[in-house]
Enzyme design. Structure first.
Site, PDB file in Angstrom:
ATOM      1  N   ASP A   1      59.020  30.739   3.564  1.00  8.87           N
ATOM      2  CA  ASP A   1      59.451  32.034   4.072  1.00  8.87           C
ATOM      3  C   ASP A   1      58.412  33.106   3.744  1.00  8.87           C
ATOM      4  O   ASP A   1      57.958  33.203   2.601  1.00  8.87           O
ATOM      5  CB  ASP A   1      60.808  32.400   3.443  1.00  8.87           C
ATOM      6  CG  ASP A   1      61.468  33.580   4.123  1.00  8.87           C
ATOM      7  OD1 ASP A   1      61.205  33.790   5.326  1.00  8.87           O
ATOM      8  OD2 ASP A   1      62.269  34.270   3.451  1.00  8.87           O
ATOM      9  N   HIS A   2      58.040  33.877   4.740  1.00 11.85           N
ATOM     10  CA  HIS A   2      57.098  34.989   4.588  1.00 11.85           C
ATOM     11  C   HIS A   2      55.792  34.578   3.900  1.00 11.85           C
ATOM     12  O   HIS A   2      55.354  35.209   2.941  1.00 11.85           O
ATOM     13  CB  HIS A   2      57.746  36.148   3.833  1.00 11.85           C
ATOM     14  CG  HIS A   2      58.779  36.887   4.634  1.00 11.85           C
ATOM     15  ND1 HIS A   2      58.448  37.815   5.598  1.00 11.85           N
ATOM     16  CD2 HIS A   2      60.125  36.817   4.612  1.00 11.85           C
ATOM     17  CE1 HIS A   2      59.564  38.291   6.137  1.00 11.85           C
ATOM     18  NE2 HIS A   2      60.586  37.696   5.565  1.00 11.85           N
TER      19      HIS A   2
END
Length: 294
Positions: free
Chosen positions: A81-82
């Site tokens: 994520d990210h």
């Protein structure tokens, strides 16, 4: 079983439901998500955000998430994520992740496109799905989820941060991503005021891009709001802050009621509280049992 994001979101599209992506920086949060998914027999995404590497490093948490996914009785995606760079993406893929997010939304449009293309070329050559962000998903500044990307919420026109449906079409065509993180009114973290979701914009983004849309800042909404976004093209919902808050509140209550305290008890209490919270989310995301019907 370990699957790619592209695989599971194709099923979500066909069944008109969303798959929950649960950030899992600790063993307790990961086990809570897996156990609940198996009890409900729904697919899930186990995510590890780059900003949470300081909680548990990728080298430690990554292999645990991959192993949990491989041994699960339901389809599980292990997702970065990210991610901030191709270097981080490569580390996640080498660890066994089946999906990655590259977040270059803070860059200029052309730099965002070029960065995403570089990641897509590498990830797709390794049979790994890619999510990217266009627009800016802001942060309330309260809680844990906002740390996984997002500018802190400021006074001003929120629409300045929103994803432009026409630009989104060009972005998806040029980058060949598998899922688009779009900004249409949610924020990372704990909501300090009622969210104002731009459903009309979301529908246009979905229609223009024709790929699964991802909603970040997905915890804390009402059931009606969840169903509205699902019926408008959202197929992946990121969920973290409210589950983490539930675990912390359960520990706080236990401390207030007990004199003899041991850390291992906190782990069990937190996991049980997180399970209760994510169960409600998973039940709603399945969109009235649509997954079971497919």
């Amino acid at each position: 079983m370990l699957v790619t994001l592209k695989e599971i979101l194709a099923k979500a599209e066909a069944g008109n439901f969303a798959v929950g992506a649960f950030n899992s920086p600790t063993l307790e949060s990961a086990r809570a998500a897996i156990e609940t998914a198996e009890e409900l027999q729904v697919p899930i995404i186990l995510s590890h955000a780059e900003v949470h590497f300081e909680v548990t490093p990728l080298e430690v948490m990554g292999p645990i998430l991959v192993e949990l996914a491989k041994n699960a009785s339901v389809p599980v995606v292990v997702h970065l994520d990210h991610g901030s760079s191709l270097e981080t993406v490569k580390k996640a893929i080498d660890t066994g992740f089946s999906s990655v997010m590259i977040d270059a939304s803070h860059m200029s449009y052309e730099d965002n496109v070029n960065t995403v293309i570089e990641v897509v070329d590498y990830a797709h050559s390794h049979n790994v799905s890619v999510e990217a962000e266009l627009g800016m998903i802001t942060s309330s500044g309260i809680g844990g989820e906002e740390t996984a990307g997002g500018e802190e919420l400021t006074e001003g026109d929120a629409e300045d941060y929103y994803t432009d449906p026409e630009v989104a079409k060009d972005f998806v065509q040029r980058t060949r991503i598998d899922a688009l993180a779009a900004s249409f009114g949610t924020v990372h973290g704990i909501y300090i005021k009622e969210p104002q979701l731009d459903i009309k914009r979301l529908k246009l983004i979905s229609e223009n891009t024709k790929i699964p849309i991802v909603m970040h800042g997905g915890s804390g909404l009402s059931e009606e709001e969840y169903l509205a976004v699902i019926n408008s093209g959202v197929r992946k919902i990121n969920y973290y802050s409210y589950a983490a808050k539930a675990g912390a509140n359960a520990i706080k209550e236990y401390i207030e009621q007990n004199k003899d305290l041991f850390y291992h008890d906190f782990a069990v209490i937190a996991k049980d509280a997180i399970k209760k919270d994510v169960k409600r989310a998973m039940e709603i995301f399945s969109n009235k049992g649509q997954y079971a019907k497919k």
